[in-house]
Scaffold this motif. Structure first.
Motif, PDB file in Angstrom:
ATOM      1  N   THR A   1      15.614   0.978  -4.600  1.00  0.00           N
ATOM      2  CA  THR A   1      14.364   0.440  -4.971  1.00  0.00           C
ATOM      3  C   THR A   1      13.302   1.622  -5.219  1.00  0.00           C
ATOM      4  O   THR A   1      13.789   2.671  -4.683  1.00  0.00           O
ATOM      5  CB  THR A   1      13.719  -0.640  -4.113  1.00  0.00           C
ATOM      6  OG1 THR A   1      13.689   0.237  -2.764  1.00  0.00           O
ATOM      7  CG2 THR A   1      14.394  -1.910  -3.972  1.00  0.00           C
ATOM      8  N   ALA A   2      12.341   1.547  -5.935  1.00  0.00           N
ATOM      9  CA  ALA A   2      11.483   2.724  -6.061  1.00  0.00           C
ATOM     10  C   ALA A   2      10.895   3.072  -4.666  1.00  0.00           C
ATOM     11  O   ALA A   2      10.856   2.335  -3.822  1.00  0.00           O
ATOM     12  CB  ALA A   2      10.464   2.266  -7.077  1.00  0.00           C
ATOM     13  N   ALA A   3      10.371   4.306  -4.733  1.00  0.00           N
ATOM     14  CA  ALA A   3       9.725   4.754  -3.474  1.00  0.00           C
ATOM     15  C   ALA A   3       8.384   4.155  -3.411  1.00  0.00           C
ATOM     16  O   ALA A   3       7.809   3.692  -4.232  1.00  0.00           O
ATOM     17  CB  ALA A   3       9.467   6.085  -3.607  1.00  0.00           C
ATOM     18  N   ALA A   4       8.103   4.000  -1.962  1.00  0.00           N
ATOM     19  CA  ALA A   4       6.693   3.334  -1.617  1.00  0.00           C
ATOM     20  C   ALA A   4       5.694   4.196  -1.996  1.00  0.00           C
ATOM     21  O   ALA A   4       5.851   5.617  -2.109  1.00  0.00           O
ATOM     22  CB  ALA A   4       6.713   3.281  -0.167  1.00  0.00           C
ATOM     23  N   PRO A   5       4.413   3.434  -2.390  1.00  0.00           N
ATOM     24  CA  PRO A   5       3.409   4.340  -3.126  1.00  0.00           C
ATOM     25  C   PRO A   5       2.728   5.209  -1.939  1.00  0.00           C
ATOM     26  O   PRO A   5       2.811   4.728  -0.841  1.00  0.00           O
ATOM     27  CB  PRO A   5       2.383   3.153  -3.615  1.00  0.00           C
ATOM     28  CG  PRO A   5       2.790   2.127  -2.476  1.00  0.00           C
ATOM     29  CD  PRO A   5       4.191   2.085  -2.475  1.00  0.00           C
ATOM     30  N   ALA A   6       2.208   6.331  -2.295  1.00  0.00           N
ATOM     31  CA  ALA A   6       1.818   7.345  -1.156  1.00  0.00           C
ATOM     32  C   ALA A   6       0.594   6.689  -0.800  1.00  0.00           C
ATOM     33  O   ALA A   6      -0.213   5.880  -1.378  1.00  0.00           O
ATOM     34  CB  ALA A   6       1.630   8.409  -1.944  1.00  0.00           C
ATOM     35  N   ALA A   7       0.355   7.022   0.358  1.00  0.00           N
ATOM     36  CA  ALA A   7      -0.851   6.535   1.222  1.00  0.00           C
ATOM     37  C   ALA A   7      -2.211   6.949   0.700  1.00  0.00           C
ATOM     38  O   ALA A   7      -3.067   6.129   0.776  1.00  0.00           O
ATOM     39  CB  ALA A   7      -0.904   6.971   2.750  1.00  0.00           C
ATOM     40  N   SER A   8      -2.251   7.912  -0.116  1.00  0.00           N
ATOM     41  CA  SER A   8      -3.463   8.488  -0.639  1.00  0.00           C
ATOM     42  C   SER A   8      -3.699   7.736  -2.026  1.00  0.00           C
ATOM     43  O   SER A   8      -4.607   7.896  -2.855  1.00  0.00           O
ATOM     44  CB  SER A   8      -3.297   9.917  -1.034  1.00  0.00           C
ATOM     45  OG  SER A   8      -2.202  10.075  -1.782  1.00  0.00           O
ATOM     46  N   GLU A   9      -2.647   7.245  -2.395  1.00  0.00           N
ATOM     47  CA  GLU A   9      -2.776   6.639  -3.909  1.00  0.00           C
ATOM     48  C   GLU A   9      -4.064   5.475  -3.879  1.00  0.00           C
ATOM     49  O   GLU A   9      -3.756   4.341  -2.831  1.00  0.00           O
ATOM     50  CB  GLU A   9      -1.489   5.759  -4.407  1.00  0.00           C
ATOM     51  CG  GLU A   9      -1.533   5.057  -5.655  1.00  0.00           C
ATOM     52  CD  GLU A   9      -0.081   4.395  -6.115  1.00  0.00           C
ATOM     53  OE1 GLU A   9      -0.218   3.796  -6.981  1.00  0.00           O
ATOM     54  OE2 GLU A   9       0.978   4.715  -5.372  1.00  0.00           O
ATOM     55  N   GLU A  10      -4.978   5.352  -4.959  1.00  0.00           N
ATOM     56  CA  GLU A  10      -6.030   4.521  -4.874  1.00  0.00           C
ATOM     57  C   GLU A  10      -5.636   2.880  -5.138  1.00  0.00           C
ATOM     58  O   GLU A  10      -4.807   2.821  -5.959  1.00  0.00           O
ATOM     59  CB  GLU A  10      -6.936   4.888  -5.955  1.00  0.00           C
ATOM     60  CG  GLU A  10      -8.330   4.093  -5.785  1.00  0.00           C
ATOM     61  CD  GLU A  10      -9.371   4.513  -6.947  1.00  0.00           C
ATOM     62  OE1 GLU A  10     -10.519   3.534  -7.093  1.00  0.00           O
ATOM     63  OE2 GLU A  10      -9.054   5.587  -7.498  1.00  0.00           O
ATOM     64  N   ALA A  11      -6.028   2.145  -4.182  1.00  0.00           N
ATOM     65  CA  ALA A  11      -5.820   0.595  -4.585  1.00  0.00           C
ATOM     66  C   ALA A  11      -6.784   0.061  -5.068  1.00  0.00           C
ATOM     67  O   ALA A  11      -7.780  -0.134  -4.563  1.00  0.00           O
ATOM     68  CB  ALA A  11      -5.306  -0.067  -2.855  1.00  0.00           C
TER      69      ALA A  11
END
Length: 430
Positions: free
Chosen positions: A24-34
């Motif tokens: 699966t794809a990597a988890a989104p980085a914690a800094s990625e804006e939600a």
């Protein structure tokens, strides 16, 4: 649930064929804006999730959640088609827990292993383990379930029988329950005992394990079937005899069983927490709850499991999807909000602690002790359905065997036939 009652059966509509790898794809980085819109797919009525969506959006004004319903009887096939097509209009979706391994193996669930510690702390061991496949975590548990013994106190009194206790240490055996049911029949009851999901593996697995049988799925790859051991045969012999003797009725199945209890056709009914509200509203007699029985000489086992939610690997808004998923599963207030419009146990332990007393209040004195009973069962006797990429085929074929045995098929022969059928169905998976 009664809630969309069929959802707890775990019966998949369509076998999900394996296609693709488990990466699966990597988890989104914690800094990625939600931010933006989260597209959420599930089989429940939209009103069920209005409270959790409203609560989430109030805390996250930069994110909107849009829920789409697919009816349960179409959900598995629709989900398979859309995920196979890499449909990026699904961000978060409901995962029927027994089907998680097969969906994860196809590469349709985002790897959430970075949340393992939080998930383990937030829920029971059974509800944590059900989301693990190939040593990775692919979803978060939202709801849980269990079963208990409901009884008609008036019918038992007419037969001179003292009602069973809600205390787990005083739980009856299946043998005692059957004997009391027959005594009630002798005193005028039409039948003695009925299980709500009478031909479902979810309901019968605990009986089999209490009799000393295994789950039916073994091996390092969980693709070895064993439904012919002594425990399976002993449990199925008891099950078959309950129908052959007239203790339990033939011809009543699925979730059409609870009216047998409210119509006072029988003194004992094994059902779930959703039935507390059902019987509080519909039973016109003195009823109560007790711990689910076990077989003499065996251990106590109860069903567990319901729905988890996961993130689509094709999603284009994974950061916002994770915010919503974590709120609904790991935040006690968020998880509690998922149950505000339905009657089902929240999987989050802290949320369940707040929720269960309100469930007990639904039935007043009739449901006294149910909060402590459910808490005990979740922590001590809960037995989850096995995690296997072949579970969908297994459940479909073994449920058919249960139906045949209920209607008079020879137990040993039918279990051997089912074992061969499952082996054949799994041959393409090995």
């Amino acid at each position: 649930m009664k809630r969309s009652l069929a959802l707890l059966t775990g019966v998949a509509v369509t076998a999900l064929a394996l296609s693709g790898c488990s990466g699966t794809a990597a988890a989104p980085a914690a800094s990625e804006e939600a931010s933006g819109t989260v597209q959420f797919l599930g089989p429940e009525d939209p009103k069920t999730f209005e409270p959790v969506i409203e609560a989430f959006e109030a805390e996250h004004p930069e994110i909107t959640v849009e829920y789409s319903q697919v009816p349960f009887d179409q959900y598995a096939s629709t989900l398979q088609q859309r995920l196979s097509a890499k449909d990026d209009t699904i961000d978060v979706y409901a995962v029927d827990q027994p089907n998680l391994a097969q969906i994860a193996a196809q590469g349709f669930l985002e790897d959430l292993s970075d949340l393992e510690d939080q998930a383990k702390a937030a829920t029971s061991s059974a509800q944590y383990d059900i989301n693990i496949y190939d040593e990775k975590m692919y979803a978060l548990s939202i709801w849980n379930s269990t079963q208990m013994l409901f009884y008609n106190k008036d019918m038992l009194a007419a037969a001179g029988i003292e009602a069973p206790s809600a205390h787990p240490a005083e739980r009856w055996t299946w043998e005692e329950t059957a004997e009391a049911g027959r005594a009630a029949q002798a005193a005028g009851a039409e039948y003695g005992l009925l299980l709500e999901q009478v031909e479902a593996y979810y309901q019968l697995q605990p009986l089999i394990e209490s009799a000393g049988g295994g789950s039916g799925i073994t091996g390092d790859d969980m693709l070895t079937v064993d439904v012919t051991d002594d425990g399976w045969e002993a449990a199925m012999d008891w099950y078959a005899e309950s129908f052959e003797s007239g203790l339990s009725p033939r011809g009543v199945g699925g979730f059409q069983t609870s009216p047998m209890f409210t119509d006072q056709k029988l003194p004992f009914f094994v059902g779930g927490p959703w039935d507390v509200g059902n019987f509080a509203a519909n039973a016109t007699f003195d009823w109560g709850i007790a711990a689910q029985p076990y077989f003499e000489g065996g251990d106590a086992f109860t069903p567990t499991g319901s729905w988890s939610w996961g993130i689509n690997t094709a999603s284009k808004n994974k950061a916002a999807a994770r915010e919503f998923l974590e709120f609904a599963a790991l935040d006690p207030a968020g998880n509690l909000a998922t149950t505000a419009a339905t009657t089902i146990i929240p999987a989050n332990t802290e949320a369940a602690t707040q929720y269960l007393p309100t469930l007990e209040e639904l039935g007043g004195e009739h449901s006294a002790g149910v909060a402590d009973l459910i808490s005990y069962e979740i922590d001590n006797t809960a037995s989850a359905r096995p995690v296997s990429v072949g579970y969908v085929q297994f459940e479909s074929l073994i449920n058919k065997a249960f139906g045949d045995i209920r209607n008079g098929a020879d137990v040993s022969d039918r279990l051997k036939q089912a074992e061969q059928q499952i082996q054949d169905a799994w041959s393409a998976l090995k």
